[in-house]
Design a protein around this motif. Structure first.
Motif, PDB file in Angstrom:
ATOM      1  N   GLU A 167       0.834  -1.199   0.000  1.00 39.99           N
ATOM      2  CA  GLU A 167       0.000   0.000   0.000  1.00 39.99           C
ATOM      3  C   GLU A 167       0.870   1.250   0.000  1.00 39.99           C
ATOM      4  N   VAL A 168       1.948   1.199   0.756  1.00 44.92           N
ATOM      5  CA  VAL A 168       2.835   2.355   0.793  1.00 44.92           C
ATOM      6  C   VAL A 168       3.472   2.559  -0.577  1.00 44.92           C
ATOM      7  N   ALA A 169       3.971   1.451  -1.140  1.00 43.36           N
ATOM      8  CA  ALA A 169       4.617   1.552  -2.432  1.00 43.36           C
ATOM      9  C   ALA A 169       3.636   2.080  -3.472  1.00 43.36           C
ATOM     10  N   GLU A 170       2.400   1.631  -3.322  1.00 41.02           N
ATOM     11  CA  GLU A 170       1.417   2.040  -4.312  1.00 41.02           C
ATOM     12  C   GLU A 170       1.140   3.523  -4.226  1.00 41.02           C
ATOM     13  N   SER A 171       0.908   3.999  -3.026  1.00 39.35           N
ATOM     14  CA  SER A 171       0.551   5.408  -2.920  1.00 39.35           C
ATOM     15  C   SER A 171       1.728   6.285  -3.297  1.00 39.35           C
ATOM     16  N   SER A 172       2.943   5.780  -3.119  1.00 41.26           N
ATOM     17  CA  SER A 172       4.083   6.636  -3.439  1.00 41.26           C
ATOM     18  C   SER A 172       4.441   6.539  -4.910  1.00 41.26           C
ATOM     19  N   ALA A 173       4.396   5.307  -5.461  1.00 42.51           N
ATOM     20  CA  ALA A 173       4.900   5.142  -6.817  1.00 42.51           C
ATOM     21  C   ALA A 173       3.820   5.331  -7.867  1.00 42.51           C
ATOM     22  N   ALA A 174       2.577   5.037  -7.501  1.00 43.47           N
ATOM     23  CA  ALA A 174       1.547   5.039  -8.536  1.00 43.47           C
ATOM     24  C   ALA A 174       1.156   6.457  -8.892  1.00 43.47           C
ATOM     25  N   ASP A 175       1.187   6.718 -10.160  1.00 41.74           N
ATOM     26  CA  ASP A 175       0.604   7.938 -10.705  1.00 41.74           C
ATOM     27  C   ASP A 175       1.206   9.196 -10.095  1.00 41.74           C
ATOM     28  N   VAL A 176       2.477   9.206  -9.944  1.00 42.72           N
ATOM     29  CA  VAL A 176       3.108  10.457  -9.541  1.00 42.72           C
ATOM     30  C   VAL A 176       3.075  11.428 -10.709  1.00 42.72           C
ATOM     31  N   ALA A 177       3.450  10.910 -11.887  1.00 42.32           N
ATOM     32  CA  ALA A 177       3.432  11.766 -13.069  1.00 42.32           C
ATOM     33  C   ALA A 177       2.017  12.122 -13.523  1.00 42.32           C
ATOM     34  N   PRO A 178       1.085  11.160 -13.602  1.00 49.24           N
ATOM     35  CA  PRO A 178      -0.228  11.513 -14.132  1.00 49.24           C
ATOM     36  C   PRO A 178      -0.972  12.536 -13.306  1.00 49.24           C
ATOM     37  N   ARG A 179      -0.611  12.717 -12.062  1.00 47.28           N
ATOM     38  CA  ARG A 179      -1.358  13.687 -11.264  1.00 47.28           C
ATOM     39  C   ARG A 179      -0.965  15.117 -11.587  1.00 47.28           C
ATOM     40  N   VAL A 180       0.078  15.291 -12.387  1.00 48.54           N
ATOM     41  CA  VAL A 180       0.571  16.644 -12.610  1.00 48.54           C
ATOM     42  C   VAL A 180      -0.485  17.463 -13.335  1.00 48.54           C
ATOM     43  N   THR A 181      -0.923  16.965 -14.479  1.00 46.55           N
ATOM     44  CA  THR A 181      -2.011  17.637 -15.173  1.00 46.55           C
ATOM     45  C   THR A 181      -3.141  16.649 -15.370  1.00 46.55           C
ATOM     46  N   SER A 189      -4.551  -2.074  -5.106  1.00 49.01           N
ATOM     47  CA  SER A 189      -4.657  -2.824  -6.362  1.00 49.01           C
ATOM     48  C   SER A 189      -5.010  -4.279  -6.098  1.00 49.01           C
ATOM     49  N   THR A 190      -4.694  -4.769  -4.888  1.00 47.30           N
ATOM     50  CA  THR A 190      -5.070  -6.152  -4.572  1.00 47.30           C
ATOM     51  C   THR A 190      -6.579  -6.327  -4.603  1.00 47.30           C
ATOM     52  N   TRP A 191      -7.296  -5.327  -4.123  1.00 42.14           N
ATOM     53  CA  TRP A 191      -8.757  -5.415  -4.156  1.00 42.14           C
ATOM     54  C   TRP A 191      -9.232  -5.541  -5.596  1.00 42.14           C
ATOM     55  N   TYR A 192      -8.657  -4.712  -6.455  1.00 48.78           N
ATOM     56  CA  TYR A 192      -9.086  -4.752  -7.848  1.00 48.78           C
ATOM     57  C   TYR A 192      -8.744  -6.102  -8.475  1.00 48.78           C
ATOM     58  N   LEU A 193      -7.601  -6.660  -8.108  1.00 51.90           N
ATOM     59  CA  LEU A 193      -7.218  -7.953  -8.675  1.00 51.90           C
ATOM     60  C   LEU A 193      -8.169  -9.042  -8.223  1.00 51.90           C
ATOM     61  N   SER A 209      -7.681  -6.214 -14.265  1.00 51.16           N
ATOM     62  CA  SER A 209      -6.411  -6.618 -13.657  1.00 51.16           C
ATOM     63  C   SER A 209      -5.248  -5.876 -14.299  1.00 51.16           C
ATOM     64  N   PHE A 210      -5.313  -5.702 -15.627  1.00 48.24           N
ATOM     65  CA  PHE A 210      -4.235  -4.991 -16.311  1.00 48.24           C
ATOM     66  C   PHE A 210      -4.097  -3.564 -15.794  1.00 48.24           C
ATOM     67  N   VAL A 211      -5.239  -2.878 -15.659  1.00 43.14           N
ATOM     68  CA  VAL A 211      -5.161  -1.485 -15.205  1.00 43.14           C
ATOM     69  C   VAL A 211      -4.662  -1.420 -13.770  1.00 43.14           C
ATOM     70  N   ALA A 212      -5.132  -2.373 -12.930  1.00 40.75           N
ATOM     71  CA  ALA A 212      -4.690  -2.360 -11.533  1.00 40.75           C
ATOM     72  C   ALA A 212      -3.184  -2.570 -11.440  1.00 40.75           C
ATOM     73  N   LEU A 213      -2.672  -3.521 -12.226  1.00 35.18           N
ATOM     74  CA  LEU A 213      -1.231  -3.781 -12.156  1.00 35.18           C
ATOM     75  C   LEU A 213      -0.437  -2.647 -12.789  1.00 35.18           C
ATOM     76  N   SER A 214      -1.004  -2.037 -13.841  1.00 37.92           N
ATOM     77  CA  SER A 214      -0.328  -0.892 -14.436  1.00 37.92           C
ATOM     78  C   SER A 214      -0.187   0.231 -13.419  1.00 37.92           C
ATOM     79  N   ARG A 215      -1.196   0.377 -12.566  1.00 36.43           N
ATOM     80  CA  ARG A 215      -1.128   1.425 -11.554  1.00 36.43           C
ATOM     81  C   ARG A 215      -0.137   1.034 -10.464  1.00 36.43           C
ATOM     82  N   ARG A 216      -0.142  -0.254 -10.099  1.00 41.48           N
ATOM     83  CA  ARG A 216       0.747  -0.662  -9.017  1.00 41.48           C
ATOM     84  C   ARG A 216       2.210  -0.521  -9.426  1.00 41.48           C
TER      85      ARG A 216
END
Lengths: 190, 109
Positions: free
Chosen positions: A128-142, B13-17, B54-61
Motif C-alpha cells: 500500500e505504501v509503495a502504491e501510494s508513493s509510486a503510482a501515478d506520480v506523473a499523471p497527477r501533474v495535469t 490494487s489487490t482489491w481490484y485484482l 487486472s491490467f489497469v490495476a497492475l499498471s497502476r501498481r
C-alpha cells in the motif's frame, strides 16, 4: 470516498455479471452486461485511467452491446430460455466447482504474489505504501497526462501493433460481410 | 484527500485484482452453463473485462503505462471478436432458429 466508489462500482460489476449468467432472456442479460461495463468504467476512473474509461463506455457499452441487442432484435431470438432444463445432469455443479476453483486459485496467486513483495517499486515496502508513493506520480501533474502518456506509448513504442489492429479490424469487417452474405445466397438457392 | 481516506481503508490494487478474479470466475461459469450462443459471447466479454481490470490495476501498481496500452489492444481485439462472433451467430441462427450451443456440433465436417 474512494472506498464508497469502490464498493458501489463493485456492487454494479458483480450484480451485472450475475445477471448476465442467470437471466433467462438474452435482452436482460445484455442489459446486465451494460451494468457491468459501466461498473468497470467507474473502476477505471477510480484508477485514473480516464482515457480507457471513456473508451470502455464508448466501445463496449456504446458499440458492442448495441450490436448484440441489434442481433437479438434482428433475429427475434428473445425467447425466455428454460433454465430449469439441465441437459447434462452433472454440468451445473461441475461448472460451479470449476468457477469457484478458478476464483480461489487466482485469489491465492494474487495474495501469494503480494506477500512475495512488489516487483520493482520499493522492495521491502508494504504494497500500500509503495502504491501510494509510486503510482501515478506523473499523471497527477495535469489532468490529461494519462492520455498523453498513453498516446506516447501507443504511437511510439507500440506503433507497429497499432497498425496491425487496423489490419485486424478491416479483416474482421470483411469477414463478417462475407459470412452473412454467403448465407443469404445459399438460402436463395435452396 | 477527503477525510474519509484517512479513516477508511483506501482500495489497493489487490482489491481490484480479487474483483477481477471473481468477475473472471462468474464469466467462466456463464460460458460453462449457458447454452444460448449470444449469452456465451457476453460471458466471454465478462472475462475480457476482468482481465482489463487486472491490467489497469497492475499498471497502476507498477507505475507503468504499458498495462493500459495492453487494455487498449484488448478492447480492439474484443470488438473484432464480437463482430466476427455475431456474424457467425447470425449465419447459424438464420439457418436454424433457436439453435443452442449443443446444436453447433453439426458444424463438424
Amino acid at each position: 470516498l474512494q472506498l464508497l466508489v469502490f464498493i458501489a462500482a463493485t456492487v454494479m460489476v458483480i450484480a451485472g455479471a450475475i445477471g448476465v449468467v442467470v437471466r433467462s432472456r438474452a435482452v436482460h442479460a445484455a442489459l446486465s452486461l451494460v451494468l457491468t461495463l459501466f461498473g468497470v468504467a467507474v473502476h477505471f476512473v477510480a484508477m485514473e485511467a480516464h482515457f480507457l474509461a471513456a473508451v470502455q463506455v464508448i466501445v463496449y457499452a456504446g458499440a458492442i452491446v448495441v450490436l448484440i441487442l441489434f442481433v437479438i432484435m434482428l433475429l427475434g431470438v428473445d425467447r425466455a430460455e428454460n433454465l430449469e432444463v439441465e441437459p447434462l445432469p452433472i454440468q451445473r455443479p461441475l461448472a460451479a466447482f470449476v468457477g469457484l476453483a478458478i476464483v480461489a486459485l487466482l485469489t491465492a496467486a494474487i495474495f501469494a504474489a503480494r506477500d512475495s513483495g512488489p516487483l520493482q517499486v520499493g522492495v521491502g515496502i508494504d504494497v500500500e505504501v509503495a502504491e501510494s508513493s509510486a503510482a501515478d506520480v506523473a499523471p497527477r501533474v495535469t489532468s490529461d497526462a494519462n492520455i498523453k502518456q498513453l498516446s506516447r506509448n501507443l504511437f511510439g513504442d507500440q506503433v507497429f501493433a497499432f497498425e496491425l489492429t487496423g489490419v485486424l479490424l478491416v479483416v474482421a469487417v470483411a469477414g463478417t460481410v462475407v459470412l452473412t452474405r454467403r448465407q443469404r445466397r445459399s438460402e436463395e438457392k435452396v | 484527500m477527503s477525510p474519509f481516506a484517512v479513516t477508511a481503508p483506501v482500495p489497493t490494487s489487490t482489491w481490484y485484482l480479487v474483483l477481477g478474479a471473481v468477475l473472471f470466475g462468474i464469466g467462466a461459469v456463464g460460458v460453462l452453463v449457458r447454452r444460448n450462443p449470444l449469452v456465451l459471447l457476453m460471458s466471454i466479454e465478462l472475462m475480457l473485462n476482468a482481465v482489463n481490470l487486472s491490467f489497469v490495476a497492475l499498471s497502476r501498481r507498477l507505475g507503468s503505462i504499458d498495462g493500459q496500452t495492453a487494455v487498449f489492444f484488448i478492447l480492439v481485439v474484443a470488438a473484432a471478436e464480437v463482430v466476427v462472433g455475431l456474424g457467425i451467430i447470425v449465419a447459424i441462427l438464420r439457418r436454424r432458429p433457436g439453435a443452442t450451443a449443443d446444436d453447433l456440433s453439426e458444424l463438424r465436417g
